[in-house]
Design a protein around this motif. Structure first.
Motif, PDB file in Angstrom:
ATOM      1  N   PRO A  59      31.800  61.812  20.187  1.00  0.00           N
ATOM      2  CA  PRO A  59      31.934  60.513  20.864  1.00  0.00           C
ATOM      3  C   PRO A  59      30.603  59.756  20.834  1.00  0.00           C
ATOM      4  O   PRO A  59      29.585  60.285  21.283  1.00  0.00           O
ATOM      5  N   VAL A  60      30.616  58.545  20.274  1.00  0.00           N
ATOM      6  CA  VAL A  60      29.370  57.781  20.128  1.00  0.00           C
ATOM      7  C   VAL A  60      29.456  56.367  20.702  1.00  0.00           C
ATOM      8  O   VAL A  60      28.445  55.671  20.776  1.00  0.00           O
ATOM      9  N   ALA A  61      30.649  55.922  21.097  1.00  0.00           N
ATOM     10  CA  ALA A  61      30.793  54.564  21.634  1.00  0.00           C
ATOM     11  C   ALA A  61      32.042  54.507  22.500  1.00  0.00           C
ATOM     12  O   ALA A  61      32.973  55.306  22.334  1.00  0.00           O
ATOM     13  N   PHE A  62      32.044  53.558  23.431  1.00  0.00           N
ATOM     14  CA  PHE A  62      33.242  53.343  24.246  1.00  0.00           C
ATOM     15  C   PHE A  62      33.339  51.868  24.604  1.00  0.00           C
ATOM     16  O   PHE A  62      32.354  51.122  24.540  1.00  0.00           O
ATOM     17  N   MET A  63      34.534  51.460  24.976  1.00  0.00           N
ATOM     18  CA  MET A  63      34.742  50.110  25.509  1.00  0.00           C
ATOM     19  C   MET A  63      35.769  50.203  26.626  1.00  0.00           C
ATOM     20  O   MET A  63      36.843  50.766  26.439  1.00  0.00           O
ATOM     21  N   MET A  64      35.393  49.679  27.784  1.00  0.00           N
ATOM     22  CA  MET A  64      36.285  49.677  28.943  1.00  0.00           C
ATOM     23  C   MET A  64      36.801  48.268  29.184  1.00  0.00           C
ATOM     24  O   MET A  64      36.017  47.317  29.230  1.00  0.00           O
ATOM     25  N   THR A  65      38.092  48.137  29.331  1.00  0.00           N
ATOM     26  CA  THR A  65      38.710  46.846  29.625  1.00  0.00           C
ATOM     27  C   THR A  65      39.570  46.990  30.863  1.00  0.00           C
ATOM     28  O   THR A  65      40.292  47.984  31.013  1.00  0.00           O
ATOM     29  N   LEU A  66      39.490  46.019  31.760  1.00  0.00           N
ATOM     30  CA  LEU A  66      40.262  46.043  32.995  1.00  0.00           C
ATOM     31  C   LEU A  66      41.111  44.783  33.103  1.00  0.00           C
ATOM     32  O   LEU A  66      40.622  43.682  32.821  1.00  0.00           O
ATOM     33  N   PRO A  67      42.378  44.919  33.515  1.00  0.00           N
ATOM     34  CA  PRO A  67      43.141  43.713  33.840  1.00  0.00           C
ATOM     35  C   PRO A  67      42.471  43.013  35.016  1.00  0.00           C
ATOM     36  O   PRO A  67      41.913  43.677  35.900  1.00  0.00           O
ATOM     37  N   ASP A  68      42.511  41.690  35.018  1.00  0.00           N
ATOM     38  CA  ASP A  68      41.809  40.940  36.058  1.00  0.00           C
ATOM     39  C   ASP A  68      42.522  41.088  37.393  1.00  0.00           C
ATOM     40  O   ASP A  68      43.462  40.358  37.704  1.00  0.00           O
ATOM     41  N   LEU A  69      42.038  42.035  38.188  1.00  0.00           N
ATOM     42  CA  LEU A  69      42.643  42.333  39.485  1.00  0.00           C
ATOM     43  C   LEU A  69      42.608  41.122  40.417  1.00  0.00           C
ATOM     44  O   LEU A  69      43.442  41.012  41.323  1.00  0.00           O
ATOM     45  N   ASN A  70      41.651  40.219  40.209  1.00  0.00           N
ATOM     46  CA  ASN A  70      41.583  39.034  41.072  1.00  0.00           C
ATOM     47  C   ASN A  70      42.862  38.203  41.018  1.00  0.00           C
ATOM     48  O   ASN A  70      43.204  37.515  41.981  1.00  0.00           O
ATOM     49  N   GLU A  71      43.560  38.255  39.899  1.00  0.00           N
ATOM     50  CA  GLU A  71      44.817  37.500  39.789  1.00  0.00           C
ATOM     51  C   GLU A  71      45.840  38.005  40.798  1.00  0.00           C
ATOM     52  O   GLU A  71      46.689  37.249  41.267  1.00  0.00           O
ATOM     53  N   ALA A  72      45.752  39.301  41.137  1.00  0.00           N
ATOM     54  CA  ALA A  72      46.686  39.881  42.111  1.00  0.00           C
ATOM     55  C   ALA A  72      46.155  39.816  43.530  1.00  0.00           C
ATOM     56  O   ALA A  72      46.908  39.601  44.478  1.00  0.00           O
ATOM     57  N   THR A  73      44.830  40.001  43.702  1.00  0.00           N
ATOM     58  CA  THR A  73      44.293  40.109  45.064  1.00  0.00           C
ATOM     59  C   THR A  73      43.917  38.766  45.689  1.00  0.00           C
ATOM     60  O   THR A  73      43.993  38.625  46.915  1.00  0.00           O
ATOM     61  N   ALA A  74      43.520  37.779  44.873  1.00  0.00           N
ATOM     62  CA  ALA A  74      43.085  36.495  45.451  1.00  0.00           C
ATOM     63  C   ALA A  74      44.160  35.870  46.347  1.00  0.00           C
ATOM     64  O   ALA A  74      43.839  35.377  47.440  1.00  0.00           O
ATOM     65  N   PRO A  75      45.439  35.885  45.933  1.00  0.00           N
ATOM     66  CA  PRO A  75      46.457  35.288  46.807  1.00  0.00           C
ATOM     67  C   PRO A  75      46.665  36.037  48.124  1.00  0.00           C
ATOM     68  O   PRO A  75      47.259  35.494  49.056  1.00  0.00           O
ATOM     69  N   LEU A  76      46.171  37.272  48.228  1.00  0.00           N
ATOM     70  CA  LEU A  76      46.339  38.042  49.462  1.00  0.00           C
ATOM     71  C   LEU A  76      45.352  37.603  50.546  1.00  0.00           C
ATOM     72  O   LEU A  76      45.463  38.018  51.697  1.00  0.00           O
ATOM     73  N   ASN A  77      44.353  36.800  50.173  1.00  0.00           N
ATOM     74  CA  ASN A  77      43.380  36.221  51.105  1.00  0.00           C
ATOM     75  C   ASN A  77      42.664  37.282  51.939  1.00  0.00           C
ATOM     76  O   ASN A  77      42.428  37.111  53.137  1.00  0.00           O
ATOM     77  N   GLY A  78      42.313  38.389  51.279  1.00  0.00           N
ATOM     78  CA  GLY A  78      41.466  39.383  51.928  1.00  0.00           C
ATOM     79  C   GLY A  78      42.185  40.516  52.615  1.00  0.00           C
ATOM     80  O   GLY A  78      41.561  41.500  52.985  1.00  0.00           O
ATOM     81  N   SER A  79      43.493  40.404  52.815  1.00  0.00           N
ATOM     82  CA  SER A  79      44.203  41.405  53.606  1.00  0.00           C
ATOM     83  C   SER A  79      45.375  42.009  52.845  1.00  0.00           C
ATOM     84  O   SER A  79      46.135  41.298  52.183  1.00  0.00           O
ATOM     85  N   LEU A  80      45.535  43.334  52.979  1.00  0.00           N
ATOM     86  CA  LEU A  80      46.694  44.001  52.392  1.00  0.00           C
ATOM     87  C   LEU A  80      47.881  44.004  53.351  1.00  0.00           C
ATOM     88  O   LEU A  80      48.955  44.503  53.001  1.00  0.00           O
ATOM     89  N   PHE A  81      47.706  43.456  54.548  1.00  0.00           N
ATOM     90  CA  PHE A  81      48.783  43.487  55.535  1.00  0.00           C
ATOM     91  C   PHE A  81      49.272  42.070  55.838  1.00  0.00           C
ATOM     92  O   PHE A  81      48.508  41.118  55.758  1.00  0.00           O
ATOM     93  N   PRO A  82      50.573  41.891  56.161  1.00  0.00           N
ATOM     94  CA  PRO A  82      51.567  42.948  56.308  1.00  0.00           C
ATOM     95  C   PRO A  82      52.222  43.397  54.994  1.00  0.00           C
ATOM     96  O   PRO A  82      52.683  44.513  54.875  1.00  0.00           O
TER      97      PRO A  82
END
Length: 385
Positions: A269-292
């Protein structure tokens, strides 16, 4: 410390801590490009025992109040691992940091920075590097370009007024971090396609997906490459085993096999690349809270994210290959394979690469070759105490 009717105090109670976390919701209330974080994540970030950063760091948080209302905040912190790094790499002996900076106006900003500097000076620091919130591996730098669109997962946002506040306090720019965006629905230029095709014909090269069922083993491979690849980079601070475990737990829900690639050369193993789906697209509308109901929406999204943007927060090639053509060939192969997966399986149309140091010639050249454009610039400042 008092400036007119302004009072700066270290946080000293549960109510202070809550005020520190809550402040951005008021300051950014009218900003459509701010992505509200989950408050539980912010509490964890600033709390020893919940953030392994504090295994090698210490911090003090300050609040600014005017007529009793909270109008600003800042952290002052010292990363003891950073103190042992070579000074020519940006950190080094005597270097403390400030971060988590928010202020309603210039008077408040100046008073907060003065408080942070006073705490660092009392701890024996001779230089400040910031803003860094809190670790170089989290949200380093102040946004100075690209206010017109929301940041992606694990990238910061700020008000345009903060740049003159920090520069007005005597700070000089020391390093820029850039992010690049590109349309991933389009194939890469013909030259890049030929480089990828050539690599696919080589018996020496294998580019593979990670195997999430072997999460700890794969994480260890990636960490070994990362520490080697980034070891001489400006700002580098080693990641501890505790931080690897912590970040792994945090990121595991958004780690998908076909979005993280490991490149092997003759079986190594000599190289890697990490890619993440943009979680902000899911969390921003929650306005900071996972509840209710936020937690249920988030869990549903995480089962099979459909996103507009994918972010490449980390990639690396071992140092012995970095000056070779092979390094860019491996990078192009990993980018292309992830591009195909991102568009086919997750509906993504946009990629973001970064952050990238302004003097990282290899990475900037790769970004240019795939016709990506700089979309945000973050500035890190320094000042002698």
């Amino acid at each position: 410390m008092a400036h007119s009717d302004l009072v700066i105090t270290p946080i000293a109670s549960k109510a202070d801590r809550k005020a520190f976390v809550d402040l951005p919701w008021r300051l950014y209330a009218g900003d459509p490009h701010w992505a509200p974080p989950l408050k539980s994540e912010v509490y964890a970030l600033i709390t020893p025992g919940k953030n392994p950063f504090f295994g090698h760091a210490e911090a003090q948080y300050f609040l600014a109040r005017r007529n009793g209302q909270v109008v600003g905040r800042v952290s002052a912190h010292i990363d003891h691992l950073a103190l042992s790094q070579p000074a020519e790499q940006g950190m080094g002996p005597g270097t403390g940091n400030f971060g988590l900076f928010e202020a309603e106006d210039a008077e408040i900003g100046a008073a907060l920075i003065e408080a942070a500097e006073g705490w660092l000076r009392a701890k024996g620091m001779s230089r400040v590097l910031g803003p860094i919130s809190l670790s170089i591996w989290e949200e380093p730098g102040l946004l100075i370009q690209g206010f017109d669109h929301r940041p992606t997962v694990m990238m910061g946002h700020a008000k345009p007024s903060y740049q003159p506040m920090i520069e007005g306090a005597g700070y000089q720019p020391v390093k820029q971090l850039k992010t690049y965006e590109l349309d991933i629905t389009k194939p890469f230029p013909p030259l890049i396609q030929r480089i990828v095709a050539s690599g696919e014909k080589s018996d020496r090269i294998r580019v593979r997906k990670v195997d999430k069922s072997k999460f700890d083993e794969e994480a260890a491979i990636i960490l070994a490459i990362l520490n080697d690849a980034w070891g001489r980079n400006w700002g580098f601070v080693p990641i501890t085993d505790e931080e690897v475990a912590h970040f792994g737990k945090q990121l595991k829900p958004i780690v998908f096999n076909d979005l993280i690639m490991i490149a092997e050369l003759e079986g190594e193993p000599v190289a890697f690349m990490m890619t993440l789906p943009d979680l902000n697209e899911a969390t921003a509308p929650l306005n900071g809270s996972l509840f209710p109901f936020g937690w249920a929406k988030l869990l549903w999204w995480l089962r099979k994210p459909q996103v507009r943007t994918m972010r490449v927060p980390l990639m690396g090639v071992v140092q012995r290959l970095q000056a070779s053509r092979l390094a860019s060939q491996l990078a192009f192969m990993m980018i292309e394979y992830i591009r195909r997966a991102a568009t086919t399986h997750y509906g993504a149309t946009r990629g973001e690469i970064g952050w990238v140091l302004d003097d990282n010639q290899g990475m900037n050249a790769i970004a240019d070759a795939i016709e990506s454009k700089v979309n945000k610039i973050y500035q890190i400042y320094e000042k002698d105490l």
